[in-house]
Every structure is written in C-alpha cells, then in structure tokens.
Design a protein around this motif. Structure first.
Motif, PDB file in Angstrom:
ATOM      1  N   UNK A  69       0.827  -1.206   0.000  1.00 12.59           N
ATOM      2  CA  UNK A  69       0.000   0.000   0.000  1.00 12.59           C
ATOM      3  C   UNK A  69       0.860   1.255   0.000  1.00 12.59           C
ATOM      4  N   UNK A  70       1.905   1.258   0.823  1.00 17.73           N
ATOM      5  CA  UNK A  70       2.756   2.437   0.935  1.00 17.73           C
ATOM      6  C   UNK A  70       3.629   2.638  -0.297  1.00 17.73           C
ATOM      7  N   UNK A  71       4.211   1.552  -0.807  1.00 21.54           N
ATOM      8  CA  UNK A  71       5.133   1.670  -1.936  1.00 21.54           C
ATOM      9  C   UNK A  71       4.420   1.901  -3.264  1.00 21.54           C
ATOM     10  N   UNK A  72       3.285   1.234  -3.460  1.00 19.74           N
ATOM     11  CA  UNK A  72       2.671   1.226  -4.793  1.00 19.74           C
ATOM     12  C   UNK A  72       1.275   1.852  -4.846  1.00 19.74           C
ATOM     13  N   UNK A  73       0.346   1.382  -4.009  1.00 19.60           N
ATOM     14  CA  UNK A  73      -1.022   1.883  -4.095  1.00 19.60           C
ATOM     15  C   UNK A  73      -1.080   3.375  -3.803  1.00 19.60           C
ATOM     16  N   UNK A  74      -0.351   3.813  -2.786  1.00 17.56           N
ATOM     17  CA  UNK A  74      -0.343   5.239  -2.470  1.00 17.56           C
ATOM     18  C   UNK A  74       0.293   6.041  -3.601  1.00 17.56           C
ATOM     19  N   UNK A  75       1.313   5.467  -4.251  1.00 13.55           N
ATOM     20  CA  UNK A  75       1.903   6.134  -5.404  1.00 13.55           C
ATOM     21  C   UNK A  75       0.890   6.317  -6.521  1.00 13.55           C
ATOM     22  N   UNK A  76       0.043   5.310  -6.716  1.00  8.51           N
ATOM     23  CA  UNK A  76      -1.031   5.419  -7.701  1.00  8.51           C
ATOM     24  C   UNK A  76      -1.997   6.539  -7.331  1.00  8.51           C
ATOM     25  N   UNK A  77      -2.406   6.586  -6.062  1.00  7.61           N
ATOM     26  CA  UNK A  77      -3.362   7.609  -5.637  1.00  7.61           C
ATOM     27  C   UNK A  77      -2.807   9.012  -5.861  1.00  7.61           C
ATOM     28  N   UNK A  78      -1.566   9.221  -5.458  1.00  3.89           N
ATOM     29  CA  UNK A  78      -0.946  10.536  -5.606  1.00  3.89           C
ATOM     30  C   UNK A  78      -0.729  10.862  -7.087  1.00  3.89           C
TER      31      UNK A  78
END
Length: 233
Positions: free
Chosen positions: A104-113
């Motif tokens: 979530x921190x490395x990839x999913x949050x990067x997608x959201x931002x």
C-alpha cells in the motif's frame, strides 16, 4: 521550463531526501508543500524553507483527495512521491498484514498521488511527477520480497504513466536510488578514508530531481539511476 515552475508538493516528507528536495525547490522560489503522516516533525524544515506542512496518509484515498483539493488553483507544478515502508523476513514467515501495508505504501499510495496529480495537470497541459525508487525497483533481494514487490509495481506505474501522459505535456519520471543515502539517522555507515562519498549525498540527489523537472520536453528521461561511485551494479 524552470520559469514556469511555481509550486511543488512532496508526499512522504521527512528529514532526509525530502528535506533536501524542499530546500532545493525553495531556493528556486517555489512554494513548497510537504505532506506526511506526522507533519509536526517537519516544523524545523518549514521554518528553514518556508514550506507548508500538511497531514496526509497517502494510502488513504480520502486523505489524498483532500490534500489536492486544499491546494490553490494551478498548483502543484511538481509532485514528488517519496513515501515507502518495508517489511523484512524469511519469505515463509512473512506476515500478510505487513506485506499488504508495504504494498500500500510503496505502490497503491503512489497510484493515488499520481492519479490526483495527473488529473490536475491535464487541465493545464503541463506538469512534472517524480517517483522515488530503490535498488529493489530492479532487483529483488533475499528476505525483502514485499519491498521488491512494491517497488517493482511503482516502477511499472511510472513507466505506464510516462508513456500515456508525456504526449499530453506531463513529464513522469522514476528515480532508482541504488545505494544508501547519507543521513544523521544512518551513522553506522560512515565514509571510509579510502572511499569518500561512499553514500549518496541527499543534496546531490535533490539536484538531479531538479534537473529532471527542468528537462526540455524534446529530451525527457522517464528513468534515471543514481548510485555512489563505489556501489556495485
């Protein structure tokens, strides 16, 4: 290009590379917003640079949406995603919840931002989105599968975004940090006398981010690898 850059947002801000980025952007006269789960820890940096600190857990869609909604119209010109977390251990002993948090921190949050930034930038036909990668973006290490999974995913996200958004005026780039970044929190790795500069200088890394952000669009880089001169490939 540099003259058109007026504002920057750094997500996952802390005292290391993010602080160097904030200083570098502020030196160019940009208004800087630094987002972190604990913005109170950024008080000294804000006092030094004039940056604005806001609270945001980038793994939460509602918080990311609120972060961008609160920004002034026309901002930001540069978005840097610099957040990550790491779960280590023998593969068969990894905790599923810890793995999910790392992804979530490395990839999913990067997608959201990245998505929120792109939506804003598309209306203007310009902007810069930079993602911070790691050695694990291109090679998986033993007992570090979750971090490799997350960083590989972030790299794929950046490449896909770059190919889709570059023709629409948005420069997306991924920076592979292949080596340790020097900081007060990592005193155990001091430069040996025969190998000075054996760790990455965060100010030097920040300079490369600025160079990426100001590249002419006739020669955009979608990825660059940075390593100290003694680091093995």
């Amino acid at each position: 290009m540099a003259d058109a850059l007026k504002s920057a947002l750094i997500v996952g801000a802390g005292s290391g590379l993010s602080a160097s980025l904030a200083r570098r952007f502020a030196r160019e006269g940009l208004h800087v917003v630094v987002a972190a789960r604990h913005p109170d820890r950024l008080a000294a940096l804000c006092g030094e640079t004039g940056a604005e600190a806001v609270a945001c857990d980038a793994t939460q869609p509602a918080q990311v949406a609120a972060l961008f909604h609160a920004l002034p119209a026309g901002a930001p010109d540069i978005v840097v995603y610099n957040a990550a977390s790491r779960t280590r251990g023998p593969f068969v002993e990894l905790d599923a919840d810890g793995v999910a948090q790392t992804l979530a921190s490395c990839a999913f949050a990067g997608f959201l931002v990245g998505q929120a930034a792109a939506r804003r930038m598309l209306t203007r036909g310009r902007g810069v989105i930079l993602f911070t990668g790691a050695s694990a973006s291109v090679k998986g290490y033993a007992q570090s599968a979750p971090f490799a999974m997350g960083k590989f995913a972030l790299r794929g996200l950046a490449q896909s975004m770059a190919r889709e958004l570059a023709p629409q005026g948005i420069h997306v780039a991924h920076v592979v940090i292949d080596g340790g970044i020097r900081s007060a929190a990592r005193p155990e790795r001091v430069d040996p006398p025969d190998q000075p500069d054996s760790m990455l200088d965060p100010d030097a890394v920040a300079e490369t981010y600025w160079q990426l952000a100001t590249q002419p669009r006739s020669a955009w880089a979608w990825e660059i690898e940075l390593r100290p001169w003694v680091e093995r490939f």
